[in-house]
Write a protein that holds these residues in place. Structure first.
Motif: not given
Length: 184
Positions: A35-37, A43
């Motif tokens: 998710l953080n990429t 998102r």
């Protein structure tokens, strides 16, 4: 149980998710990425895809077209058109609203106005109502002016009963004018 899983569409969930992801301009590779990429747009689109496949009864969408390209917007419009639940959309995208809305609401000065139809139809109706109120206001103002002249004539001729009666009419017209002006 397996029956509950099947009844809730468990076996079709991944296929439905892929359809939504592709429709919103994402590939299945997004499912393998942390998710953080993901970018902000990725998102938002993946969250929208997840919401779509969860089959809600009510969708609240705030600017859903912000991170979508033309193809994604068209896919979302088509999907929303076939959606059987209720959708409440806040958007500045007038074309999108025209293509999906069956009812339009305007919140202005603490007052909500809801009308059947899309955004353009709502604006057209509002313009007609505004025009009609302006015409009504002009007619009331002309009538008031006439009543004031007649009232003054009655006073100058010392016809006090008629004068007081006309005064009441003038007061009533003034209140009507104030009400129409408030609704302009």
């Amino acid at each position: 149980t397996i029956r509950s899983f099947e009844a809730l569409g468990g076996y079709g969930f991944q296929a439905d998710l892929l359809v939504a992801l592709y429709g919103l301009g994402l590939s299945d590779q997004i499912l393998r990425r942390p998710l953080n990429t993901l970018s902000g747009g990725e998102r938002m689109r993946s969250a929208l895809a997840h919401i779509i496949v969860s089959r809600p009864d009510l969708l609240l969408l705030d600017e859903p077209t912000n991170h979508l390209d033309i193809d994604g917007i068209e896919w979302l419009e088509e999907w929303l058109s076939s959606f059987s639940g209720t959708v409440i959309v806040i958007s500045h995208d007038r074309s999108f609203l025209d293509n999906i809305a069956t009812h339009t609401a305007l919140l202005s000065q603490g007052k909500m106005t809801v009308r059947a139809g899309n955004y353009s139809e709502f604006k057209e109706t509002e313009a007609m109502i505004h025009f009609s109120r302006e015409r009504e206001l002009k007619k009331l103002q002309e009538t008031l002016k006439h009543e004031q002249k007649v009232t003054q004539t009655m006073f100058s001729h010392r016809k006090m009963n008629q004068y007081h009666s006309r005064e009441k009419r003038v007061a009533k017209l003034s209140r009507q004018i104030n009400e129409v002006e408030k609704n302009l």
